[in-house]
Design an enzyme around this catalytic site. Sequence first.
Site, PDB file in Angstrom:
ATOM      1  N   TYR A 143       0.829  -1.210   0.000  1.00 53.64           N
ATOM      2  CA  TYR A 143       0.000   0.000   0.000  1.00 53.64           C
ATOM      3  C   TYR A 143       0.867   1.266   0.000  1.00 53.64           C
ATOM      4  O   TYR A 143       0.400   2.334  -0.380  1.00 53.64           O
ATOM      5  CB  TYR A 143      -0.946   0.038   1.217  1.00 53.64           C
ATOM      6  CG  TYR A 143      -2.010  -1.044   1.225  1.00 53.64           C
ATOM      7  CD1 TYR A 143      -2.221  -1.859   0.120  1.00 53.64           C
ATOM      8  CD2 TYR A 143      -2.814  -1.244   2.328  1.00 53.64           C
ATOM      9  CE1 TYR A 143      -3.185  -2.849   0.121  1.00 53.64           C
ATOM     10  CE2 TYR A 143      -3.794  -2.229   2.339  1.00 53.64           C
ATOM     11  CZ  TYR A 143      -3.964  -3.033   1.229  1.00 53.64           C
ATOM     12  OH  TYR A 143      -4.925  -4.007   1.233  1.00 53.64           O
ATOM     13  N   LYS A 192       3.577 -15.400   2.804  1.00 56.29           N
ATOM     14  CA  LYS A 192       3.519 -16.160   1.550  1.00 56.29           C
ATOM     15  C   LYS A 192       4.967 -16.464   1.171  1.00 56.29           C
ATOM     16  O   LYS A 192       5.459 -16.062   0.118  1.00 56.29           O
ATOM     17  CB  LYS A 192       2.780 -15.310   0.496  1.00 56.29           C
ATOM     18  CG  LYS A 192       2.459 -16.023  -0.799  1.00 56.29           C
ATOM     19  CD  LYS A 192       1.333 -17.028  -0.669  1.00 56.29           C
ATOM     20  CE  LYS A 192       1.113 -17.749  -1.996  1.00 56.29           C
ATOM     21  NZ  LYS A 192       0.296 -18.958  -1.871  1.00 56.29           N
ATOM     22  N   ASP A 224      -2.919 -18.098   2.093  1.00 57.91           N
ATOM     23  CA  ASP A 224      -4.076 -18.758   1.469  1.00 57.91           C
ATOM     24  C   ASP A 224      -4.631 -19.841   2.394  1.00 57.91           C
ATOM     25  O   ASP A 224      -5.845 -19.994   2.556  1.00 57.91           O
ATOM     26  CB  ASP A 224      -3.721 -19.319   0.085  1.00 57.91           C
ATOM     27  CG  ASP A 224      -2.357 -19.989   0.044  1.00 57.91           C
ATOM     28  OD1 ASP A 224      -1.545 -19.738   0.954  1.00 57.91           O
ATOM     29  OD2 ASP A 224      -2.092 -20.766  -0.881  1.00 57.91           O
ATOM     30  N   ASP A 248      -5.272  -6.721   6.071  1.00 54.76           N
ATOM     31  CA  ASP A 248      -6.484  -6.011   5.656  1.00 54.76           C
ATOM     32  C   ASP A 248      -7.569  -7.035   5.316  1.00 54.76           C
ATOM     33  O   ASP A 248      -8.715  -6.948   5.782  1.00 54.76           O
ATOM     34  CB  ASP A 248      -6.129  -5.166   4.413  1.00 54.76           C
ATOM     35  CG  ASP A 248      -7.217  -4.179   4.040  1.00 54.76           C
ATOM     36  OD1 ASP A 248      -8.205  -4.075   4.785  1.00 54.76           O
ATOM     37  OD2 ASP A 248      -7.078  -3.524   2.992  1.00 54.76           O
ATOM     38  N   ASP A 252     -10.897  -8.526   7.951  1.00 48.44           N
ATOM     39  CA  ASP A 252     -12.308  -8.447   7.549  1.00 48.44           C
ATOM     40  C   ASP A 252     -12.952  -9.829   7.558  1.00 48.44           C
ATOM     41  O   ASP A 252     -14.109  -9.983   7.969  1.00 48.44           O
ATOM     42  CB  ASP A 252     -12.447  -7.831   6.146  1.00 48.44           C
ATOM     43  CG  ASP A 252     -12.560  -6.315   6.206  1.00 48.44           C
ATOM     44  OD1 ASP A 252     -12.254  -5.742   7.272  1.00 48.44           O
ATOM     45  OD2 ASP A 252     -12.955  -5.712   5.189  1.00 48.44           O
TER      46      ASP A 252
END
Length: 360
Positions: A143, A192, A224, A248, A252
């Site tokens: 980001y 990852k 994942d 992020d 959620d």
Amino acid sequence: MSETKKIAVISGDGIGPEVVAEAEKVLRRAEELYGYSFETEHALFGGIAIDEKGTPLPEETLKVCKSADAVLLGAVGGPKWDNNSKELRPETGLLGIRKELGLFSNLRPAVVFDCLKEASTLKPEVLEGTDLMVVRELTGGIYFGEKFRRETEHGEEAVDTCAYNVAEVERIVRQAFEIAQGRRKKLASVDKANVLETSRLWRETVNRIAPDYPDVELEHVLVDNCAMQLLRRPASFDVIVTENMFGDILSDEAAMLTGSIGMLASASLGEGSFGLYEPVHGSAPDIAGQGLANPIATILSLALMFRTTFGYGEAADAIEAAVAKVLDEGHRTADIAVDKSKALSTSQMGDLIVAAIQKA
Ligand code: NAD
């Protein structure tokens, strides 16, 4: 009487003032019960600050926050300011306050209350006992990396870069280990590392500092796989620490385990014990001013402040137990009520929680 703690209180817009008022009642009750001393200072932020001061984040507000031990924030924003230019939007103030206060991690607890298990889209038996905390890195990663577009022989190309240095990883991972030490002593580090270089550095850093926390059981989980395991075995997680974009998304996902946005607390932390505490929800302009908002997310954010910034774990436990008791007794605001005609108002819910706080 204990040392006086300073709290900057920012009610904000929409339902912000309504839910913050209920958290302040809880604050005063905790003073009475435990002999704490809090000094609160109110400051303008968001849409109301644009209206009254011409900027979403006035200098005076920053000063109040910087001189406080913690900040309690309601919510900001609303349709009135949606078409403003970028610098005159409440959301710009949110990014600004996080940066100015040096907040580099975001904590999102996801707790499933037994009596609300039915409100989730997952099966109640999968959710049983879920009580986890996602710790998300907030100021680095893709980001904030270099972004640009360029022409190629295949047409225009867009590039976002993801970068992390050891210091950035180490400070958030140490914070997560410490949080785990205060909970069930389990940490899942999510990356990852089979594909990304930043993830390999992340994992090396976690492994290097893990011996400093021998009491914490560490597991590495690929992002994942974590997304799947959160739906399959949410109760097995305690603390999850991860980089900005993974956090992020996973925070959620974890939030949805609990059923209602009106129940979700959060904290953003910087160096030391300073933190900004706020409900996950926004200013809910559709129900603002009607006494319909659920104050529990803000009250649980205050409990998180007690435990994390002040080390007042006993009072935090008592507030969380009071919320559970009131819910167990069947009391509901409209957002979580099955029979909406019996729903409580914001202040009725706040009053019941205040009355249910018991000193152990
Ligand atoms: P929202 O969270 O405000 O509302 C989404 C839905 O959930 C609405 O139907 C609302 O009524 C309901 N809801 C939210 N909180 C509730 C509560 N405590 N009790 C009962 N119901 C509740 O999200 P949105 O509608 O996308 O955004 C509204 C405004 O809030 C926008 O201006 C947005 O930019 C802003 N926002 C601010 C923050 C923040 O201050 N950190 C976060 C998210 C959104």
